[in-house]
Design a protein around this motif. Structure first.
Motif, PDB file in Angstrom:
ATOM      1  N   VAL A  76       3.209  -0.799  -3.119  1.00 47.67           N
ATOM      2  CA  VAL A  76       3.040   0.521  -2.126  1.00 47.67           C
ATOM      3  C   VAL A  76       1.395   1.082  -2.316  1.00 47.67           C
ATOM      4  O   VAL A  76       1.380   1.473  -0.917  1.00 47.67           O
ATOM      5  N   ARG A  77       1.034   1.177  -2.932  1.00 51.72           N
ATOM      6  CA  ARG A  77       0.006   2.248  -3.128  1.00 51.72           C
ATOM      7  C   ARG A  77      -1.063   1.716  -2.312  1.00 51.72           C
ATOM      8  O   ARG A  77      -2.292   1.685  -1.464  1.00 51.72           O
ATOM      9  N   GLY A  78      -1.001  -0.030  -2.202  1.00 47.60           N
ATOM     10  CA  GLY A  78      -1.690  -1.067  -1.377  1.00 47.60           C
ATOM     11  C   GLY A  78      -2.363  -0.297   0.067  1.00 47.60           C
ATOM     12  O   GLY A  78      -2.779  -0.673   0.163  1.00 47.60           O
ATOM     13  N   VAL A  79      -0.312  -0.274   0.611  1.00 47.44           N
ATOM     14  CA  VAL A  79      -0.109  -0.814   2.252  1.00 47.44           C
ATOM     15  C   VAL A  79      -0.969   0.945   2.454  1.00 47.44           C
ATOM     16  O   VAL A  79      -1.340   0.900   3.935  1.00 47.44           O
ATOM     17  N   ILE A  80      -0.890   1.993   1.365  1.00 46.39           N
ATOM     18  CA  ILE A  80      -0.753   3.094   1.778  1.00 46.39           C
ATOM     19  C   ILE A  80      -2.422   3.439   1.827  1.00 46.39           C
ATOM     20  O   ILE A  80      -3.297   3.692   3.417  1.00 46.39           O
ATOM     21  N   LEU A  84       4.254   8.951   3.606  1.00 52.31           N
ATOM     22  CA  LEU A  84       5.256   7.887   2.782  1.00 52.31           C
ATOM     23  C   LEU A  84       6.178   9.050   1.934  1.00 52.31           C
ATOM     24  O   LEU A  84       5.985  10.196   1.399  1.00 52.31           O
ATOM     25  N   ASP A  85       7.385   8.570   1.800  1.00 52.35           N
ATOM     26  CA  ASP A  85       8.362   8.691   1.325  1.00 52.35           C
ATOM     27  C   ASP A  85       8.407   8.814   0.164  1.00 52.35           C
ATOM     28  O   ASP A  85       9.122   7.346  -0.498  1.00 52.35           O
ATOM     29  N   ALA A 117       1.117   7.242  -4.348  1.00 53.09           N
ATOM     30  CA  ALA A 117       0.744   8.297  -3.354  1.00 53.09           C
ATOM     31  C   ALA A 117      -1.341   8.104  -3.369  1.00 53.09           C
ATOM     32  O   ALA A 117      -1.410   9.626  -2.901  1.00 53.09           O
ATOM     33  N   LYS A 118      -1.592   7.677  -4.443  1.00 53.50           N
ATOM     34  CA  LYS A 118      -3.010   8.215  -4.767  1.00 53.50           C
ATOM     35  C   LYS A 118      -4.023   8.006  -3.624  1.00 53.50           C
ATOM     36  O   LYS A 118      -4.682   8.729  -3.605  1.00 53.50           O
ATOM     37  N   HIS A 119      -3.730   6.926  -2.860  1.00 52.98           N
ATOM     38  CA  HIS A 119      -4.308   6.612  -1.335  1.00 52.98           C
ATOM     39  C   HIS A 119      -4.052   8.180  -0.118  1.00 52.98           C
ATOM     40  O   HIS A 119      -5.031   8.240   0.700  1.00 52.98           O
TER      41      HIS A 119
END
Lengths: 144, 107
Positions: free
Chosen positions: A5-9, A22-23, A36-38
């Motif tokens: 998920v982090r990579g997608v964001i 992002l939910d 949600a880091k990014h």
């Protein structure tokens, strides 16, 4: 899974024409923010009572630790002027930004009952009007 | 702009996220919506018909590979990920749903 998920964001388009949203996971707060880091901004949806506002306060701290530029509260299910005043007092005390409020509205529950998007089910409901007004404010003031 | 919406279950997080995605898309933005909730209902709140929910494509750890230093990189481009796993939602939203291991475990 968090890495995925982090990579997608991280890979999501970052241009004025694109918005990614992002939910996050509703469960463990410390893990949810790591996905949600990014993100440029994180908004915590809270309700206008103390324990929920407390959750918002903790999310704010965790998100800031991650280095997210802007963290703010979206206060949902607001029923009264007293609710608004309590939220404002809490936010001021804790130094939190309230980016907007959404009134309590049965349209969410009713839309879910018939398995439809709230915006399709009740486009003119008070909550939908509030969210339309809220949306551009989420894109403003990046990094301020 | 990349936004994350957080909050406890029941606060209305997913309803608001789905509605915001639609509002952004109707305002002319190209929207990527990513669902990482344990209870993945974002598809419903952006307006994917309920009967499609059982066939919702989901992405998982296969899209990343571990680096020597222990970190992770995407093993595919975002375009490839979207081509393989996304669903087109109303107003041309691209919806990606993360696989939830707890759900797989209960099946």
């Amino acid at each position: 899974m968090h890495a995925a998920v982090r990579g997608v964001i991280e890979a999501a388009e970052d241009s004025p024409a694109h918005v990614s949203i992002l939910d996050t996971e509703a469960s463990t707060e410390h893990l949810l923010v790591s996905t949600a880091k990014h993100a440029h901004a994180m908004f915590a949806v809270v309700e206008p009572y103390f324990t929920s506002l407390e959750t918002g306060r903790r999310i704010n701290l965790l998100a800031r630790d991650l280095g997210i530029e802007r963290v703010a509260l979206i206060v949902n299910k607001v029923r009264s002027q007293e609710d608004l005043e309590a939220v404002d007092a809490f936010a001021e005390e804790e130094g939190l930004e309230v980016v907007g409020t959404v009134p309590y509205d049965d349209c969410f529950h009713e839309a879910e009952r018939v398995s439809r998007a709230p915006l399709d089910f009740a486009p003119d409901a008070e909550a939908m009007i509030a969210i339309r007004r809220l949306a551009p404010r989420l894109l403003n003031a990046r990094g301020t | 702009m990349k936004l994350a919406i957080a909050g406890k279950g029941g606060a209305g997080k997913t309803s608001i996220t789905g509605t915001l995605a639609r509002v952004f898309a109707q305002s002319g933005y190209q929207v990527l919506a990513v669902d990482n909730d344990m209870n993945p209902n974002l598809s419903l709140t952006v307006g994917i018909p309920a009967e499609l929910m059982t066939e919702l494509p989901v992405f998982g750890p296969e899209i990343v590979r571990k680096r020597d230093d222990g970190g992770y990189d995407l093993a595919m481009t975002l375009e490839e990920i979207c081509a393989a796993y996304s669903l087109c939602a109303p107003d041309d939203i691209t919806l990606l749903t993360a696989n939830q291991p707890t759900q797989a475990g209960t099946g």
